[in-house]
Design a protein around this motif. Sequence first.
Motif, PDB file in Angstrom:
ATOM      1  N   PHE A 222      10.879  12.502  23.223  1.00 27.74           N
ATOM      2  CA  PHE A 222      11.494  13.234  22.112  1.00 27.74           C
ATOM      3  C   PHE A 222      12.951  12.822  21.959  1.00 27.74           C
ATOM      4  O   PHE A 222      13.719  12.826  22.923  1.00 27.74           O
ATOM      5  CB  PHE A 222      11.398  14.731  22.395  1.00 27.74           C
ATOM      6  N   THR A 223      13.346  12.466  20.742  1.00 27.22           N
ATOM      7  CA  THR A 223      14.737  12.187  20.423  1.00 27.22           C
ATOM      8  C   THR A 223      15.096  12.955  19.157  1.00 27.22           C
ATOM      9  O   THR A 223      14.418  12.822  18.133  1.00 27.22           O
ATOM     10  CB  THR A 223      14.984  10.688  20.172  1.00 27.22           C
ATOM     11  N   ARG A 224      16.121  13.767  19.224  1.00 24.39           N
ATOM     12  CA  ARG A 224      16.542  14.460  18.012  1.00 24.39           C
ATOM     13  C   ARG A 224      17.322  13.492  17.124  1.00 24.39           C
ATOM     14  O   ARG A 224      17.856  12.481  17.596  1.00 24.39           O
ATOM     15  CB  ARG A 224      17.373  15.699  18.347  1.00 24.39           C
ATOM     16  N   ARG A 225      17.404  13.800  15.832  1.00 21.57           N
ATOM     17  CA  ARG A 225      18.084  12.920  14.887  1.00 21.57           C
ATOM     18  C   ARG A 225      19.473  13.425  14.530  1.00 21.57           C
ATOM     19  O   ARG A 225      20.046  13.059  13.497  1.00 21.57           O
ATOM     20  CB  ARG A 225      17.239  12.786  13.616  1.00 21.57           C
ATOM     21  N   SER A 226      20.006  14.266  15.381  1.00 17.26           N
ATOM     22  CA  SER A 226      21.374  14.749  15.231  1.00 17.26           C
ATOM     23  C   SER A 226      21.924  14.954  16.629  1.00 17.26           C
ATOM     24  O   SER A 226      21.231  14.724  17.617  1.00 17.26           O
ATOM     25  CB  SER A 226      21.398  16.066  14.441  1.00 17.26           C
ATOM     26  N   CYS A 227      23.163  15.385  16.717  1.00 20.53           N
ATOM     27  CA  CYS A 227      23.805  15.602  18.015  1.00 20.53           C
ATOM     28  C   CYS A 227      24.316  17.031  18.072  1.00 20.53           C
ATOM     29  O   CYS A 227      24.884  17.534  17.100  1.00 20.53           O
ATOM     30  CB  CYS A 227      24.953  14.610  18.186  1.00 20.53           C
ATOM     31  N   CYS A 228      24.126  17.692  19.208  1.00 20.98           N
ATOM     32  CA  CYS A 228      24.600  19.083  19.337  1.00 20.98           C
ATOM     33  C   CYS A 228      26.119  19.151  19.470  1.00 20.98           C
ATOM     34  O   CYS A 228      26.694  20.243  19.454  1.00 20.98           O
ATOM     35  CB  CYS A 228      23.933  19.757  20.538  1.00 20.98           C
ATOM     36  N   LEU A 229      26.769  18.006  19.646  1.00 21.87           N
ATOM     37  CA  LEU A 229      28.228  17.866  19.678  1.00 21.87           C
ATOM     38  C   LEU A 229      28.870  18.203  21.016  1.00 21.87           C
ATOM     39  O   LEU A 229      30.094  18.133  21.147  1.00 21.87           O
ATOM     40  CB  LEU A 229      28.909  18.731  18.581  1.00 21.87           C
ATOM     41  N   ILE A 230      28.101  18.563  22.039  1.00 21.71           N
ATOM     42  CA  ILE A 230      28.720  19.002  23.288  1.00 21.71           C
ATOM     43  C   ILE A 230      29.573  17.913  23.940  1.00 21.71           C
ATOM     44  O   ILE A 230      30.547  18.213  24.634  1.00 21.71           O
ATOM     45  CB  ILE A 230      27.656  19.522  24.274  1.00 21.71           C
ATOM     46  N   TYR A 231      29.264  16.654  23.689  1.00 25.64           N
ATOM     47  CA  TYR A 231      30.060  15.587  24.293  1.00 25.64           C
ATOM     48  C   TYR A 231      31.508  15.656  23.831  1.00 25.64           C
ATOM     49  O   TYR A 231      32.430  15.227  24.538  1.00 25.64           O
ATOM     50  CB  TYR A 231      29.455  14.218  23.962  1.00 25.64           C
ATOM     51  N   ARG A 232      31.732  16.250  22.648  1.00 19.12           N
ATOM     52  CA  ARG A 232      33.080  16.334  22.098  1.00 19.12           C
ATOM     53  C   ARG A 232      33.922  17.407  22.780  1.00 19.12           C
ATOM     54  O   ARG A 232      35.140  17.496  22.553  1.00 19.12           O
ATOM     55  CB  ARG A 232      33.013  16.613  20.591  1.00 19.12           C
TER      56      ARG A 232
END
Length: 256
Positions: A222-232
């Motif tokens: 499974f790969t989502r097509r967006s990012c939850c942004l936590i890396y930021r």
Amino acid sequence: MTEEPPAASSLRLAALGPFCAFETHAEGSGLGAPWHPLSEVAEEGSGVLRERVAAVRASLAATGGGPPEAVELRVAASVAHLGLVARVLSPFLGLAALHGLPSRPLALGDLRWGSALGGAFRLSLPREAVTPAAAGDTRPVSTLADDLLDGPLRDLVDAFAPFSVSRHILWGNVASAVNGAVTGITAASPPLARPVRAAALAFLQRPPLRGTYTLHPRNGHFTRRSCCLIYRAAPGGAGALCGDCVLRHGRTTARP
């Protein structure tokens, strides 16, 4: 006041991990500490949601050794949203895998929570709704998916959108939470792999989630097509990426 689910059901759900565990309360019963209706997070002007996002923001910033302002508000909001939807979804996927689906649709106000940061907060569901249905009266998983996606989960997406988090990311968080629940349940109980994956597909194939992820044909990854942004949230925006993140796989379709 809440009660434990029937002993056998409680033990089986607890064995699937803390995100699947829940307590029960009598429908219409009064509220006592630490319980609050989960709908309070979606009430305009209640301040509960803003307080939770602020708490998540402070926690993320502290991990990086900085002040809360070092973390973008929308990053904290996305992370807070992912935690909430993961906690809401997991028990229902656990119930679906164990064939004990809720007997009626549940609204966000039916769910009660004991707000806490870090891990799975306490969650209580109406006892009458989660009592196993009589033979022949079982609701299909597709109906459960529609009920949750059009009810509590949409309410949470609507509540977090004003924090400048795109709905593409928020629905991606929901899809990621579905996949996370599958991963956790399968690891805890391999015999449930087939039913929980079937239940997850009933969610992932619904319009709000369709197009938010990719299931790789060779290995089912499974790969989502967006990012939850936590890396930021890390200093310099250089944090680690989640295992299902679109950015990890070198894609350019994320919409931060």
